[in-house]
Design a protein around this motif. Structure first.
Motif, short mmCIF file in Angstrom:
data_model
loop_
_atom_site.label_atom_id
_atom_site.label_comp_id
_atom_site.label_asym_id
_atom_site.label_seq_id
_atom_site.Cartn_x
_atom_site.Cartn_y
_atom_site.Cartn_z
N GLY A 70 0.79 -1.23 0.00
CA GLY A 70 0.00 0.00 0.00
C GLY A 70 0.82 1.27 0.00
N GLY A 71 2.16 1.14 -0.05
CA GLY A 71 3.00 2.33 -0.09
C GLY A 71 3.91 2.44 1.11
N VAL A 72 4.17 3.66 1.53
CA VAL A 72 5.15 3.93 2.58
C VAL A 72 4.58 4.93 3.58
N LYS A 73 5.08 4.85 4.80
CA LYS A 73 4.69 5.81 5.83
C LYS A 73 5.92 6.24 6.61
N THR A 74 5.85 7.43 7.18
CA THR A 74 6.93 7.94 8.03
C THR A 74 6.66 7.51 9.46
#
Length: 262
Positions: A70-74
């Motif tokens: 689903g992507g990337v998060k910080t």
């Protein structure tokens, strides 16, 4: 198309990454500044075909699954608390910490903050204070018409008063350390406050029990490495551009699919 949202998270992550890098570069000449780095994790996966699941009634196992990310998060912007270079200044009240520890500052509301910025001066009563006028702890007051200010490696402050040739000890500057320095909360003005993540402050004396020593007439420079920051900035810019390309490609694919039904 899911790729649009996935690439969008990548662009947002790299935008934050550039912000962190720009703040490091902006503070490359800030006394006692500790650089930050953005940390990322991948987002939850859509397990279309789970690896290790049973593939048939005979008990065969799926060796490779189908997992759509689903992507990337910080997840954080941890601060690197490594030692900065000591730079001679010649100022009697410029003090650098070489090793572990922070200076303890008392705020106007009675609370305490902590700093590696040893740029001190005196107020109208002779107290040693930081650039905002808040007193260094424990409070030390320099007598009027005193000279020969000396601060030892252990933080002992002594001066020679008028009419005397013998140095007089005024007190000792203490240091404070934390189990997890990265858990301190920055509040600006080169100050930090303790948090549950940092652990309770541990007060002590310089040059003893694992604390660093003090270097008078020196200041600790920021631990920012310019070449590394520029390299990271270029990498972040390229990653942002690649995610933008993905969005552009996904958009063109959607246009092509839409055109098939016209």
């Amino acid at each position: 198309m899911r790729a649009l949202y996935t690439a969008a998270t990548g662009m947002a992550a790299q935008e934050l990454n550039v912000q962190v890098i720009s703040n490091n570069i902006a503070n490359m000449r800030t006394t006692g500044y500790k650089k930050q780095a953005a940390a990322f994790q991948d987002l939850i996966y859509d397990h279309v075909r789970r690896v290790g699941a049973q593939a048939s009634d005979q008990g065969t196992i799926i060796p490779v699954g189908v997992d759509i990310g689903g992507g990337v998060k910080t997840v954080g912007t941890p601060r690197m608390m490594t030692q900065g270079t000591l730079s001679p200044t010649g100022g009697d009240l410029d003090i650098a910490i070489r090793g572990e520890g922070f200076f303890k500052i008392q705020m106007t509301d009675g609370t305490f903050t902590y700093t590696r910025d040893g740029t001190f001066t005196t107020d109208n009563t002779g107290r040693i204070v930081n650039s905002q006028g808040n007193p260094l702890q424990p409070t030390i007051t320099l007598p009027a018409a005193s000279s020969g200010l000396t601060i030892s490696a252990a933080g002992q402050v002594s001066v020679t008063t008028a009419g005397s040739t013998t140095p007089q000890i005024l007190g000792t500057i203490g240091l404070t350390r934390f189990i997890n320095k990265a858990g301190l909360q920055p509040i600006g003005d080169n100050l930090f406050t303790d948090t549950p993540a940092s652990g309770a402050p541990q007060d002590g004396v310089a040059n003893a029990d694992g604390f660093g020593d003090m270097q008078q007439r020196n200041l600790e420079q920021a631990n920012v490495e310019v070449v590394t920051e520029i390299s990271d900035l270029i990498a972040a810019q390229r990653a942002y551009e690649m995610n933008a390309k993905v969005i552009s490609a996904a958009d063109q694919m959607l246009q092509s699919t839409s055109g098939m039904f016209r």
